[in-house]
Design a protein around this motif. Structure first.
Motif, PDB file in Angstrom:
ATOM      1  N   ARG A  23       0.822  -1.212   0.000  1.00 13.69           N
ATOM      2  CA  ARG A  23       0.000   0.000   0.000  1.00 13.69           C
ATOM      3  C   ARG A  23       0.856   1.263   0.000  1.00 13.69           C
ATOM      4  O   ARG A  23       1.757   1.420   0.800  1.00 13.69           O
ATOM      5  N   ALA A  58      -6.123   0.499  -3.394  1.00 17.60           N
ATOM      6  CA  ALA A  58      -5.840   0.226  -1.982  1.00 17.60           C
ATOM      7  C   ALA A  58      -5.999   1.468  -1.125  1.00 17.60           C
ATOM      8  O   ALA A  58      -6.315   1.380   0.066  1.00 17.60           O
ATOM      9  N   GLU A  59      -5.807   2.649  -1.712  1.00 19.36           N
ATOM     10  CA  GLU A  59      -5.922   3.901  -0.956  1.00 19.36           C
ATOM     11  C   GLU A  59      -7.340   4.146  -0.448  1.00 19.36           C
ATOM     12  O   GLU A  59      -7.532   4.843   0.537  1.00 19.36           O
ATOM     13  N   SER A  60      -8.352   3.578  -1.120  1.00 17.76           N
ATOM     14  CA  SER A  60      -9.748   3.751  -0.687  1.00 17.76           C
ATOM     15  C   SER A  60     -10.374   2.406  -0.308  1.00 17.76           C
ATOM     16  O   SER A  60     -11.597   2.278  -0.279  1.00 17.76           O
ATOM     17  N   ASP A  61      -9.545   1.423  -0.028  1.00 17.46           N
ATOM     18  CA  ASP A  61     -10.011   0.068   0.242  1.00 17.46           C
ATOM     19  C   ASP A  61     -10.918  -0.424  -0.878  1.00 17.46           C
ATOM     20  O   ASP A  61     -11.919  -1.083  -0.656  1.00 17.46           O
ATOM     21  N   TYR A  62     -10.586  -0.044  -2.104  1.00 16.36           N
ATOM     22  CA  TYR A  62     -11.257  -0.501  -3.321  1.00 16.36           C
ATOM     23  C   TYR A  62     -12.731  -0.087  -3.393  1.00 16.36           C
ATOM     24  O   TYR A  62     -13.532  -0.743  -4.024  1.00 16.36           O
ATOM     25  N   GLN A  63     -13.046   1.059  -2.770  1.00 20.26           N
ATOM     26  CA  GLN A  63     -14.418   1.564  -2.778  1.00 20.26           C
ATOM     27  C   GLN A  63     -14.671   2.539  -3.924  1.00 20.26           C
ATOM     28  O   GLN A  63     -15.805   2.757  -4.314  1.00 20.26           O
ATOM     29  N   SER A  97      -5.638   9.826  -1.965  1.00 24.19           N
ATOM     30  CA  SER A  97      -6.969   9.227  -2.083  1.00 24.19           C
ATOM     31  C   SER A  97      -7.620   9.564  -3.418  1.00 24.19           C
ATOM     32  O   SER A  97      -8.525   8.879  -3.867  1.00 24.19           O
ATOM     33  N   ARG A 147      -7.789  -8.195  -1.469  1.00 25.14           N
ATOM     34  CA  ARG A 147      -7.563  -7.658  -0.094  1.00 25.14           C
ATOM     35  C   ARG A 147      -6.517  -8.468   0.673  1.00 25.14           C
ATOM     36  O   ARG A 147      -5.798  -7.913   1.498  1.00 25.14           O
ATOM     37  N   GLU A 148      -6.434  -9.752   0.391  1.00 31.20           N
ATOM     38  CA  GLU A 148      -5.446 -10.589   1.076  1.00 31.20           C
ATOM     39  C   GLU A 148      -4.018 -10.298   0.602  1.00 31.20           C
ATOM     40  O   GLU A 148      -3.065 -10.677   1.264  1.00 31.20           O
ATOM     41  N   VAL A 150      -2.829  -7.183   0.051  1.00 30.94           N
ATOM     42  CA  VAL A 150      -2.399  -5.845   0.473  1.00 30.94           C
ATOM     43  C   VAL A 150      -1.520  -5.936   1.694  1.00 30.94           C
ATOM     44  O   VAL A 150      -1.876  -6.564   2.699  1.00 30.94           O
ATOM     45  N   ARG A 152       0.175  -3.504   4.350  1.00 32.01           N
ATOM     46  CA  ARG A 152       0.099  -2.137   4.865  1.00 32.01           C
ATOM     47  C   ARG A 152       1.498  -1.606   5.163  1.00 32.01           C
ATOM     48  O   ARG A 152       2.291  -2.276   5.808  1.00 32.01           O
TER      49      ARG A 152
END
Length: 154
Positions: A23, A58-63, A97, A147-148, A150, A152
């Motif tokens: 990230r 990854a910066e927005s948790d993929y939202q 972001s 997600r697995e 990433v 941090r």
């Protein structure tokens, strides 16, 4: 393997495996030179953008969704034969972001294949009826276990 796409929404799935997403730093993926009725050079740029997109996402948790805003430069040094394994790396010195400038490379066992610098922008929903990210849809996220992957940064 060739170019895979879903008939209903025409998404190009050019990456075969996502190895890691550090990230804020770097994403690493792999693929093969596709056998497709499209220019390999264009598909190489898309592979780099998809790998960079994992980093921006990854910066927005993929939202958020992504927009491929600009290519500052792209150099294709070789076009290996179809099926040649490739490693794709994308990194950025200043992601936020809202996205940012990324650099990426593609290499194969014989050496460099491509290099580019491009701008990816992260945006909220692209349509008023949208409730989830179109870029990072559930099937994509599950297929690659994104997600697995990433890691941090501390």
């Amino acid at each position: 393997p060739g170019l895979r796409r879903r008939r209903d929404n025409m998404r190009w799935l050019l990456l075969e495996k996502v190895h890691s997403i550090h990230r804020g730093k770097k994403a690493v993926a792999s693929s093969k030179v596709p056998k497709a009725p499209y220019s390999s050079e264009v598909l190489f740029i898309e592979m780099m953008a998809q790998t960079g997109g994992l980093l921006v996402g990854a910066e927005s948790d993929y939202q958020k969704d992504l927009i491929f805003a600009k290519i500052e430069n792209a150099i294709i040094t070789a076009v290996p034969k179809s099926g040649t394994p490739l490693q794709i790396e994308a990194w950025s010195e200043s992601l936020g972001s809202e996205g940012g400038w990324l650099e990426a490379t593609i290499t194969c066992a014989d050496g460099p294949v491509a290099r580019a610098k491009f701008l990816l922008m992260a945006v909220e929903g692209l349509s008023p009826s949208q409730t989830k990210s179109v870029t990072f849809h559930d099937a994509f996220m599950k297929h690659f276990n994104v997600r697995e992957k990433v890691i941090r940064s501390s």
